[in-house]
Design an enzyme around this catalytic site. Structure first.
Site, PDB file in Angstrom:
ATOM      1  N   HIS A 107      -5.346  -1.158   5.640  1.00 44.03           N
ATOM      2  CA  HIS A 107      -5.204  -0.411   6.906  1.00 44.03           C
ATOM      3  C   HIS A 107      -6.271  -0.719   7.970  1.00 44.03           C
ATOM      4  O   HIS A 107      -7.050   0.168   8.352  1.00 44.03           O
ATOM      5  CB  HIS A 107      -5.103   1.100   6.658  1.00 44.03           C
ATOM      6  CG  HIS A 107      -5.996   1.672   5.573  1.00 44.03           C
ATOM      7  ND1 HIS A 107      -7.347   1.419   5.484  1.00 44.03           N
ATOM      8  CD2 HIS A 107      -5.702   2.493   4.536  1.00 44.03           C
ATOM      9  CE1 HIS A 107      -7.851   2.066   4.443  1.00 44.03           C
ATOM     10  NE2 HIS A 107      -6.865   2.718   3.844  1.00 44.03           N
TER      11      HIS A 107
ATOM     12  N   ASP B 149       0.839   2.498   3.722  1.00 43.98           N
ATOM     13  CA  ASP B 149      -0.094   3.553   3.328  1.00 43.98           C
ATOM     14  C   ASP B 149       0.643   4.894   3.205  1.00 43.98           C
ATOM     15  O   ASP B 149       0.131   5.940   3.603  1.00 43.98           O
ATOM     16  CB  ASP B 149      -1.282   3.649   4.292  1.00 43.98           C
ATOM     17  CG  ASP B 149      -2.409   4.523   3.747  1.00 43.98           C
ATOM     18  OD1 ASP B 149      -2.346   4.940   2.572  1.00 43.98           O
ATOM     19  OD2 ASP B 149      -3.358   4.798   4.510  1.00 43.98           O
TER      20      ASP B 149
ATOM     21  N   HIS C 148       1.648  14.372   0.895  1.00 50.68           N
ATOM     22  CA  HIS C 148       0.795  15.531   0.608  1.00 50.68           C
ATOM     23  C   HIS C 148       1.640  16.792   0.682  1.00 50.68           C
ATOM     24  O   HIS C 148       2.573  16.885   1.481  1.00 50.68           O
ATOM     25  CB  HIS C 148      -0.357  15.628   1.617  1.00 50.68           C
ATOM     26  CG  HIS C 148      -1.419  14.587   1.416  1.00 50.68           C
ATOM     27  ND1 HIS C 148      -2.204  14.522   0.292  1.00 50.68           N
ATOM     28  CD2 HIS C 148      -1.803  13.553   2.199  1.00 50.68           C
ATOM     29  CE1 HIS C 148      -3.044  13.497   0.393  1.00 50.68           C
ATOM     30  NE2 HIS C 148      -2.814  12.884   1.538  1.00 50.68           N
TER      31      HIS C 148
ATOM     32  N   HIS D 271       0.842  -1.212   0.000  1.00 46.57           N
ATOM     33  CA  HIS D 271       0.000   0.000   0.000  1.00 46.57           C
ATOM     34  C   HIS D 271       0.874   1.258   0.000  1.00 46.57           C
ATOM     35  O   HIS D 271       1.241   1.790   1.043  1.00 46.57           O
ATOM     36  CB  HIS D 271      -0.894  -0.039   1.251  1.00 46.57           C
ATOM     37  CG  HIS D 271      -2.008   0.956   1.234  1.00 46.57           C
ATOM     38  ND1 HIS D 271      -3.234   0.708   1.809  1.00 46.57           N
ATOM     39  CD2 HIS D 271      -2.098   2.207   0.715  1.00 46.57           C
ATOM     40  CE1 HIS D 271      -4.021   1.758   1.656  1.00 46.57           C
ATOM     41  NE2 HIS D 271      -3.350   2.686   0.997  1.00 46.57           N
TER      42      HIS D 271
ATOM     43  N   PRO E  93      -6.108  13.876   4.303  1.00 42.04           N
ATOM     44  CA  PRO E  93      -5.670  12.787   5.180  1.00 42.04           C
ATOM     45  C   PRO E  93      -4.503  12.018   4.565  1.00 42.04           C
ATOM     46  O   PRO E  93      -4.442  11.859   3.344  1.00 42.04           O
ATOM     47  CB  PRO E  93      -6.910  11.898   5.261  1.00 42.04           C
ATOM     48  CG  PRO E  93      -7.612  12.105   3.953  1.00 42.04           C
ATOM     49  CD  PRO E  93      -7.299  13.523   3.508  1.00 42.04           C
TER      50      PRO E  93
ATOM     51  N   LEU F 102       2.147   6.722  -4.850  1.00 39.63           N
ATOM     52  CA  LEU F 102       3.304   7.363  -5.494  1.00 39.63           C
ATOM     53  C   LEU F 102       2.950   8.674  -6.192  1.00 39.63           C
ATOM     54  O   LEU F 102       3.829   9.421  -6.586  1.00 39.63           O
ATOM     55  CB  LEU F 102       3.962   6.392  -6.485  1.00 39.63           C
ATOM     56  CG  LEU F 102       4.677   5.191  -5.850  1.00 39.63           C
ATOM     57  CD1 LEU F 102       5.272   4.282  -6.913  1.00 39.63           C
ATOM     58  CD2 LEU F 102       5.767   5.644  -4.881  1.00 39.63           C
TER      59      LEU F 102
HETATM   60  N1  LIG Z   1      -4.769   7.058   4.015  1.00 34.39           N
HETATM   61  C1  LIG Z   1      -5.051   8.303   3.734  1.00 34.39           C
HETATM   62  O1  LIG Z   1      -5.418   9.045   4.638  1.00 34.39           O
HETATM   63  N2  LIG Z   1      -4.943   8.804   2.493  1.00 34.39           N
HETATM   64  C2  LIG Z   1      -4.651   8.099   1.296  1.00 34.39           C
HETATM   65  C3  LIG Z   1      -5.790   7.299   0.793  1.00 34.39           C
HETATM   66  C4  LIG Z   1      -6.034   6.043   1.569  1.00 34.39           C
HETATM   67  O2  LIG Z   1      -5.112   5.223   1.758  1.00 34.39           O
HETATM   68  O3  LIG Z   1      -7.162   5.831   2.002  1.00 34.39           O
HETATM   69  C5  LIG Z   1      -4.204   9.090   0.233  1.00 34.39           C
HETATM   70  O4  LIG Z   1      -4.210   8.777  -0.950  1.00 34.39           O
HETATM   71  O5  LIG Z   1      -3.803  10.204   0.607  1.00 34.39           O
HETATM   72 ZN   LIG Z   2      -7.291   3.790   2.182  1.00 38.59          ZN
END
Ligand SMILES: NC(=O)N[C@@H](CC(=O)O)C(=O)O
Ligand SMILES: [Zn+2]
Length: 425
Positions: A218, A291, A295, A44, A309, A47
């Protein structure tokens, strides 16, 4: 250990001396008494290429992965354009190969544009050069039960995996934090555990009837662990991952309103963290997945409710697994190999990853120094973004070197230069 032509050729004391007679171009890595593990596999990773190369590229994310000890990553489909066609999945795969620091396996979207209604052409993506083996609308839940059922039926026929971001959207309208006393006190709208658990339970039952393989992204609650136990006992093909941040951090982190701690699913309570750790130790949760969600600073510095998020994960995963699992005695190093490498490779059916360290096996390896500490600084990470919740935290355990098919991709904190002189790092 002697590595030749990408394979492990010999193991044992003195094999380095053997090499000098016959092999030119020999490189010696001194493991310094560290731990030798199979290269990690991340199911997960986000990129962000194509579309948000300002926050991460396949090259910068590959460097972060190599530095974190990874030899393979699965790149999620929520890019722009969405990876819902073979054009995009084969492109991501090709760029990943060109960079050459880690095997980049594109994840295909389950539905067109992540819209949740029309199935994407899974078979075409699976048959492309990328050979897509995992499909997910991650970032969004495949919410419509009929769409999820059909996806699982196709997945069965194609022998691929559906990875579900388990979130009942009707229960998370406006939600930004775990629903509980902390969110109530801080005035933040809550994301209840039931939003995750109701989808996990539903999908277990849909997978049972459709016969497809479902993977829970997750996992974040103690209740999800109980449902997984039940589903396993029924013989349902269900697997699950947990992130390092859900093992380590709880919602007390939100007191500062710092949006770096905002993530989906949200940081839960300490009792959930404990249940997730135990489930990972017992194998109820199969593996750790980062994950990794880069950002831009401006998407994280606004008001908590409006921030995006997600948090970085690739370069900090190993030390967090050490802190939460190895140090308290929940996992030994064999267990680390299981949850970081072997299980993710098995679940995704990667033939040359997560293999035993033995003669004749591919040399996909990570050398770890379990003792050395380092301080996390977001702007020193290889990622193009800096949204780490661990800023200024001291982490113990470092990756000494990562080896992909015999080639050193990271060493002493430096990633190898990507192949083909790509300048996107
Ligand atoms: N985990 C997150 O909070 N954000 C992820 C999307 C995701 O994994 O649900 C994203 O692409 O920013
Ligand atoms: Zn997710």
């Amino acid at each position: 250990m002697l590595v030749r032509d990408g394979m492990i050729a010999a193991i044992g004391a003195g094999v380095a001396d053997d090499a000098t007679d016959t092999d030119t171009d020999t490189e010696v890595i001194d493991g310094g008494g560290g731990v030798l593990l199979p290269g990690f596999v991340d199911m997960h990773t986000h990129l962000r290429e194509p579309g948000r190369e300002d926050t991460e590229t396949i090259a910068s994310g590959s460097a972060a992965a190599a530095l974190g000890g990874y030899t393979a990553v699965f790149a999620m489909a929520n890019t722009d354009p969405v990876a819902d066609s073979v054009v995009v999945t084969d492109h991501v795969h090709a760029v990943g190969r060109q960079v050459g620091l880690v095997d980049v396996h594109p994840v295909g979207a389950v539905t067109v544009g992540l819209g949740g209604t029309q199935l994407a052409e899974m078979g075409t993506m699976a048959a492309g050069t990328a050979g897509v083996r995992m499909f997910s609308d991650d970032g969004k839940c495949v919410h419509d039960p009929l769409v999820m059922r059909r996806a699982l039926e196709y997945a069965r026929g194609l022998d691929v995996l559906i990875a579900q971001h388990a979130e009942e959207p009707r229960l998370t309208v406006g939600a930004v934090a775990h629903e509980g006393p902390t969110a109530a006190r801080l005035g933040l709208t809550g994301w209840p555990r039931s939003a995750e658990e109701s989808i996990v339970a539903r999908d277990a039952i849909l997978a049972r009837d459709a016969g497809g393989r479902v993977h829970i992204c997750h996992a974040s609650t103690a209740g999800t662990v109980e449902i997984l136990k039940w589903a396993r006992a029924q013989g349902i093909s269900i697997s699950a991952e947990v992130t390092p941040h859900h093992l380590l951090l709880d919602d007390s982190r939100l007191e500062t309103y710092d949006a770096v701690n905002k993530v989906n699913p949200p940081l839960r309570e300490a009792s959930d963290c404990r249940a997730l750790r135990e489930a990972l130790a017992e194998g109820v949760i199969d593996c750790v997945a980062t994950d990794h969600a880069p950002h831009a600073a401006q998407e994280k510095c606004c008001e908590f409710a409006n921030a995006r998020p997600g948090m970085l994960g690739l370069q900090t995963a190993l030390p967090i697994v050490v802190e939460t699992m190895v140090t308290p005695g929940l996992l030994d190093w064999r267990g680390v190999a299981r949850v970081m490498s072997e299980r993710p490779a098995q679940i995704t059916r990667l033939p040359d990853q997560g293999r035993p360290i033995a003669v004749g096996e591919p040399a996909n390896l990570t050398i770890v120094d379990p003792e050395t500490s380092w301080v996390v600084r977001g702007d020193e990470l290889a990622s193009r973004s800096a949204n780490t919740p661990y800023e200024e935290m001291t982490m113990t355990a470092t990756v000494v070197a990562t080896v992909l098919r015999g080639r050193i991709t990271a060493r002493d904190g430096h990633a190898a230069v990507p192949a083909d002189g790509m300048e996107t790092l």
